[in-house]
Design an enzyme around this catalytic site. Structure first.
Site, PDB file in Angstrom:
ATOM      1  N   LYS A 235      -6.124  -5.245  26.406  1.00  0.00           N
ATOM      2  CA  LYS A 235      -5.839  -3.821  26.311  1.00  0.00           C
ATOM      3  C   LYS A 235      -7.080  -2.952  26.549  1.00  0.00           C
ATOM      4  CE  LYS A 235      -1.315  -3.544  25.190  1.00  0.00           C
ATOM      5  NZ  LYS A 235      -0.990  -5.264  25.080  1.00  0.00           N
TER       6      LYS A 235
HETATM    7  C1  PLP Z   1       0.130  -6.055  25.638  1.00  0.00           C
HETATM    8  C2  PLP Z   1       0.141  -7.335  25.525  1.00  0.00           C
HETATM    9  C3  PLP Z   1       1.021  -8.102  26.291  1.00  0.00           C
HETATM   10  C4  PLP Z   1       2.063  -7.380  27.155  1.00  0.00           C
HETATM   11  O1  PLP Z   1       1.209  -6.639  28.102  1.00  0.00           O
HETATM   12  P1  PLP Z   1       2.215  -5.535  28.876  1.00  0.00           P
HETATM   13  O2  PLP Z   1       1.319  -5.097  29.952  1.00  0.00           O
HETATM   14  O3  PLP Z   1       2.913  -4.850  27.794  1.00  0.00           O
HETATM   15  O4  PLP Z   1       3.483  -6.348  29.528  1.00  0.00           O
HETATM   16  C5  PLP Z   1       0.761  -9.629  26.317  1.00  0.00           C
HETATM   17  N1  PLP Z   1      -0.326 -10.059  25.639  1.00  0.00           N
HETATM   18  C6  PLP Z   1      -1.211  -9.424  24.588  1.00  0.00           C
HETATM   19  C7  PLP Z   1      -1.937 -10.146  23.773  1.00  0.00           C
HETATM   20  C8  PLP Z   1      -0.912  -7.976  24.744  1.00  0.00           C
HETATM   21  O5  PLP Z   1      -1.725  -7.273  23.876  1.00  0.00           O
END
Ligand code: PLP
Length: 500
Positions: free
Chosen positions: A114
């Site tokens: 993120k």
């Molecule tokens: C947010 C997240 C995901 C999923 O990503 P999306 O963009 O919501 O599909 C997968 N793994 C981790 C560790 C995340 O923080």
């Protein structure tokens, strides 16, 4: 470049305006009017560039109401080597074997992918406020399954003219994630636990967003909402960059030649990360298949095989909590693209999803999706087994989310025999989900009676790794946020914080 809502209610919006608004007033998501195409020369040019230069190269096509200088400033503030664990490449690519490379997207300040978007979004947003002559303070509302919340708090802390409020499910996040959020420092940050799961928090935030009376009251008091969730285009577009960057790195490393196709595997929840890979594909990045990996909350797997999206099922709490999601918001953007921008049809499906929890796409759309995407899911025990076997075979430690990606990839290879070079998006540091990781590799005995903090040390020692700086002293930090509310009380919390 102009942006339009997937529900048809708004068109001809500049990117700064779309980023500032977050979500369109009709409840739809902003998408670019058209997808920019890059030719092989343009892709080849990326090979000798730094990550920061590659980012400007991609962003400039979609954020063309920002000057190159503005974009360069944003990129240089966001992606510094010191913020990204000392890696000048920002997103290092680790070759697991001849066929598979792991794209480590988690070297940022909160140890999850993120950060790739949330380190730059505040800079883009502050500039957007300036460009659009906005006088109001921007209030960022976030619903989080764990990782977004911390990344948003960290990205927006002490950013002038903004306040950030994060709602996380009280029992749906790991101990490390919870502590990261409740110890957050900064004068403009709030994190609040919500009784329920991520979908409760997300639908609560969506309801607040579309509350017209509340918005009027806010504007009278000099506030305006925006979103740091992946429904905001400003979060999506920086994610396109690392797929191009990975491709350029594979060329640079002699793993592929310009024009060779690759597969991309993405552990998926809200469909944001894989949607960015889809945009990369449509922009001309040579991609053979996008592989959509889910955990036991396998709504997307079912959808891709049957064409029926059905959220009426038990919500499962898994060891990959950032993917515990039954409503994948960004799928709306894919549907809008695949239907050739058919806002009426998309609105109809989304209304059905809202009222009955189910919608069915037509065969033609389904066929187009299956051509692009292969989907699979992983059980809890398979997740543990994958972490163990990857460690035993390669001495490489993956977190639970990345393990889901690798296991689904293995199923893909068994099912198709396709040996195309593949990049697996690795979305979190194993330290963030250390209990499951230590258990998977060193057995239940190794975790017995130990807190997640003691386990950081176990993982570091046994796995011969170093604990990320930002997780080291988490248990010694003061708890600064301890509020808990129900879904129906979320609005009151917002009003109280803003003094309305
Ligand atoms: C947010 C997240 C995901 C999923 O990503 P999306 O963009 O919501 O599909 C997968 N793994 C981790 C560790 C995340 O923080």
């Amino acid at each position: 470049m102009f942006y339009e809502s997937t529900r048809g209610g708004l068109k001809s919006v500049l990117s700064a305006e779309a980023i500032k608004m977050g979500i369109a007033p009709d409840g739809g998501l902003f998408v670019p009017e058209h997808i920019v195409k890059l030719n092989m020369d343009q892709i080849n040019k990326l090979v000798d560039m730094s990550y920061q230069e590659r980012a400007v190269e991609i962003l400039k096509h979609y954020l063309d109401d920002y000057t190159i200088d503005e974009l360069t400033e944003c990129v240089n503030e966001a992606y510094t080597t010191s913020k990204f664990g000392g890696f000048s490449s920002i997103t290092p690519l680790v070759n697991l074997n001849e066929n598979v490379s792991i794209l480590e997207l988690w070297h940022g300040p909160t140890c999850a992918f993120k950060d790739m978007a949330l380190q730059i979004l505040p800079h883009l947003l502050v500039k957007a406020v300036g460009k659009t002559g906005e006088k109001c303070n921007i209030v960022i509302l976030v619903a989080t399954s764990g990782d977004t919340g911390k990344a948003a708090l960290e990205g927006f802390k002490d950013v002038e003219g903004t306040q950030v409020m994060v709602f996380f499910p009280s029992n749906g996040v790991s101990e490390v994630q919870r502590l990261q959020m409740i110890t957050q420092e900064g004068k403009n940050v709030y994190s609040i636990a919500v009784e329920g799961n991520f979908d409760d928090a997300q639908s609560g935030v969506k309801t607040i967003f579309t509350d017209a009376a509340l918005q009027q009251e806010m504007e009278k008091n000099g506030y305006k909402f925006s979103s740091a969730n992946s429904i905001n285009w400003g979060r999506l577009v920086p994610q396109i960059v690392y797929y191009f960057s990975a491709y350029a790195d594979l060329i640079k490393d002699g793993q592929i030649q310009l024009g060779d196709k690759i597969n991309i595997v993405v552990p998926t929840g809200n469909f944001g990360n894989i949607l960015a890979a889809y945009y990369a594909l449509e922009m001309g990045l040579p991609i053979n298949k996008l592989i959509c990996a889910s955990n036991e909350n396998n709504v997307l797997t079912d959808f891709i095989y049957t064409g029926v999206y059905d959220r009426n099922r038990a919500f499962k709490k898994t060891m990959s909590p950032s993917m515990d999601i039954l409503i994948s918001s960004n799928l709306e953007r894919l549907l809008y693209e695949i239907t050739g921008h058919d806002a009426n049809t998309v609105s109809d499906w989304m209304n059905k999803l809202k009222t009955s929890g189910v919608y069915t796409i037509d065969d033609e759309v389904k066929k187009k999706i299956s051509k692009l995407l292969w989907a699979g899911f992983t059980s809890e025990s398979e997740t543990l087994k994958t972490i163990e076997s990857i460690y035993k075979e390669y001495r490489y430690v993956v977190d639970t989310h990345t393990a889901v990606g690798i296991d689904v990839y293995d199923k893909y290879v068994i099912s198709t025999g396709d040996m195309t070079k593949t990049v697996v998006a690795s979305t979190a540091s194993p330290f963030k989900f250390n209990e499951s990781v230590v258990k998977a590799i060193w057995g239940s005995e190794a975790v017995k009676g130990k807190s997640e903090f003691e386990l950081l040390a176990v993982l570091a020692k046994e796995g011969n790794l170093s604990i990320p700086e930002s997780l080291k002293d988490l248990d010694k930090k003061d708890v600064l946020h301890s509020e808990l509310c129900s879904k129906s009380e979320m609005k009151e919390k917002v009003e109280k914080i803003l003094g309305l």
